[in-house]
Scaffold this motif. Sequence first.
Motif, short mmCIF file in Angstrom:
data_model
loop_
_atom_site.label_atom_id
_atom_site.label_comp_id
_atom_site.label_asym_id
_atom_site.label_seq_id
_atom_site.Cartn_x
_atom_site.Cartn_y
_atom_site.Cartn_z
N SER A 1 0.82 -1.22 0.00
CA SER A 1 0.00 0.00 0.00
C SER A 1 0.85 1.26 0.00
O SER A 1 0.46 2.28 -0.57
CB SER A 1 -0.95 0.00 1.19
N THR A 2 2.03 1.20 0.61
CA THR A 2 2.89 2.39 0.68
C THR A 2 3.50 2.76 -0.67
O THR A 2 4.03 3.86 -0.82
CB THR A 2 4.04 2.15 1.68
N LYS A 3 3.42 1.85 -1.63
CA LYS A 3 4.03 2.11 -2.95
C LYS A 3 3.00 2.16 -4.08
O LYS A 3 3.36 2.20 -5.25
CB LYS A 3 5.06 1.02 -3.26
N LYS A 4 1.72 2.17 -3.73
CA LYS A 4 0.69 2.08 -4.76
C LYS A 4 0.72 3.27 -5.74
O LYS A 4 0.38 3.12 -6.91
CB LYS A 4 -0.70 1.95 -4.13
N MET A 5 1.12 4.44 -5.27
CA MET A 5 1.15 5.61 -6.15
C MET A 5 2.22 5.50 -7.23
O MET A 5 2.18 6.23 -8.22
CB MET A 5 1.35 6.89 -5.34
N ILE A 6 3.18 4.58 -7.06
CA ILE A 6 4.21 4.42 -8.10
C ILE A 6 4.06 3.06 -8.80
O ILE A 6 5.01 2.53 -9.36
CB ILE A 6 5.64 4.58 -7.53
N THR A 7 2.86 2.50 -8.75
CA THR A 7 2.62 1.19 -9.36
C THR A 7 2.99 1.19 -10.84
O THR A 7 3.59 0.22 -11.33
CB THR A 7 1.14 0.78 -9.18
N ASP A 8 2.64 2.25 -11.56
CA ASP A 8 2.94 2.29 -13.00
C ASP A 8 4.44 2.21 -13.26
O ASP A 8 4.89 1.57 -14.22
CB ASP A 8 2.36 3.54 -13.63
N ARG A 9 5.24 2.85 -12.41
CA ARG A 9 6.69 2.79 -12.56
C ARG A 9 7.20 1.38 -12.30
O ARG A 9 8.09 0.88 -13.01
CB ARG A 9 7.37 3.76 -11.58
N ILE A 10 6.65 0.74 -11.28
CA ILE A 10 7.08 -0.63 -10.95
C ILE A 10 6.72 -1.57 -12.09
O ILE A 10 7.53 -2.42 -12.49
CB ILE A 10 6.42 -1.07 -9.63
N ILE A 11 5.51 -1.42 -12.63
CA ILE A 11 5.10 -2.25 -13.76
C ILE A 11 6.05 -2.06 -14.93
O ILE A 11 6.48 -3.03 -15.58
CB ILE A 11 3.65 -1.90 -14.17
N SER A 12 6.39 -0.81 -15.22
CA SER A 12 7.30 -0.51 -16.32
C SER A 12 8.64 -1.21 -16.15
O SER A 12 9.24 -1.72 -17.11
CB SER A 12 7.49 1.00 -16.43
N ASP A 13 9.14 -1.26 -14.91
CA ASP A 13 10.42 -1.93 -14.65
C ASP A 13 10.34 -3.43 -14.91
O ASP A 13 11.33 -4.05 -15.32
CB ASP A 13 10.85 -1.69 -13.20
N PHE A 14 9.18 -4.02 -14.66
CA PHE A 14 9.00 -5.46 -14.88
C PHE A 14 8.79 -5.81 -16.35
O PHE A 14 8.95 -6.97 -16.74
CB PHE A 14 7.81 -5.97 -14.08
N PHE A 15 8.40 -4.84 -17.18
CA PHE A 15 8.12 -5.12 -18.60
C PHE A 15 9.36 -5.70 -19.29
O PHE A 15 10.49 -5.27 -19.06
CB PHE A 15 7.71 -3.85 -19.32
N TYR A 16 9.09 -6.68 -20.14
CA TYR A 16 10.15 -7.29 -20.94
C TYR A 16 10.02 -6.82 -22.38
O TYR A 16 8.93 -6.85 -22.96
CB TYR A 16 10.05 -8.82 -20.89
N VAL A 17 11.12 -6.37 -22.97
CA VAL A 17 11.14 -5.90 -24.35
C VAL A 17 12.01 -6.84 -25.18
O VAL A 17 13.19 -7.06 -24.85
CB VAL A 17 11.69 -4.46 -24.45
N ASP A 18 11.43 -7.40 -26.25
CA ASP A 18 12.20 -8.27 -27.14
C ASP A 18 13.33 -7.49 -27.79
O ASP A 18 13.16 -6.33 -28.18
CB ASP A 18 11.30 -8.84 -28.23
N ASN A 19 14.47 -8.13 -27.93
CA ASN A 19 15.62 -7.47 -28.55
C ASN A 19 15.55 -7.46 -30.07
O ASN A 19 16.17 -6.62 -30.72
CB ASN A 19 16.93 -8.16 -28.12
#
Length: 377
Positions: free
Chosen positions: A358-376
């Motif tokens: 709950s303490t990090k919910k306001m930065i959820t979008d940033r956390i999601i972005s860090d987890f995203f995988y991009v094909d090379n």
Amino acid sequence: MAGIYIHVPFCYTRCSYCDFYKTTDQQLKSEYIKAVCKEIDLNASFLKHEDIRTIYFGGGTPSTLKLNEVETIIHHLQSYINTRLVKELTMEVNPDDVTEEYIQGLVKMGVNRLSMGIQSFVDVHLRKMNRRHNAQQAKDAIRIAKENGIANMSIDLIYGLPYMSFEEWKSNVQFAIESNVQHISAYHLTFEKGTLYYDYLKKGKLAEIPEQKSIEQFDYLLNELDKAGFINYEISNFAIDGCESQHNSNYWTGVKYLGLGPSAHSFIDNNRRWNVRDTGKYIQALSSDGAYFEEEELTDSDRYNELVMLGLRTSKGIDISSIDNFNPIIRTYFNDELKKQVSHGNVVLNDGFCLVPSTKKMITDRIISDFFYVDND
């Protein structure tokens, strides 16, 4: 199990912030309904063989449809599905469309849940957003719906408005709680390209509020709704236990759904498809047996990124065992990122799930972005 989403694109006016597909051309309604019925026919095989448990009329403004127009669509669906087995039939409504007759008519057709676009209980806010209703109409609409058979109701609120004081936000939250609705969706204002507010932002007529004010408003929302007995089951959605949106929860857990109407999306057997985002072109394509949608088969990275995006927005989080369904490269990437995010306190582990605290919910979008995988490639 599967769901049906029906996009009703019609609006009487354009809200200043909204980027959902819509049209103010009411003359297209009758042809639109014919086209939706034709699309239902074209998807007869899916409808006959799936266990349809949720139907959702979204928009646009579905309550611009007259009762007989809603009935035409539901009746046509009944040619292929048993709507008595549908657990949740939701209709989005605008407060100033709500009358005793209209709600009673919807209930008779099987509608058992309303989603009401209130946004604010402050008249000044509503005028600036170009909403059609005023605060009193919003309050009356909630009462009328309750008195005429709606026992499961959601209301929408917007925070992060540049012209809204913290005291006004507190008042909005408190009135929403006192209204005794079962579900509240609260969204931070975003400046989407193509909206009036986006133009205002670029011209300096509006400015985004400081991040600290956003956090203050969100924290107040979390704390007050928690005290009132609401469960924050998805980052923007709060419900009394047992009143979570079944239809939207299906989106977040990968359940199949069929989208009907212009701009509607579908997810069926690992294929994503989207209908043409133009009511006239949609009608023309259906009336001439033309192509009205595009589609793609999701890759491993597509499916992984969707799992991350949807899962981390929910209170339950991501089932870590589900990562085993992906290729070794993605599994390694996820596990490496998971260790990093856990060490930073951005996610926590709980009974085989990873979730945003709950303490990090306001930065959820940033956390999601860090987890995203991009094909090379």
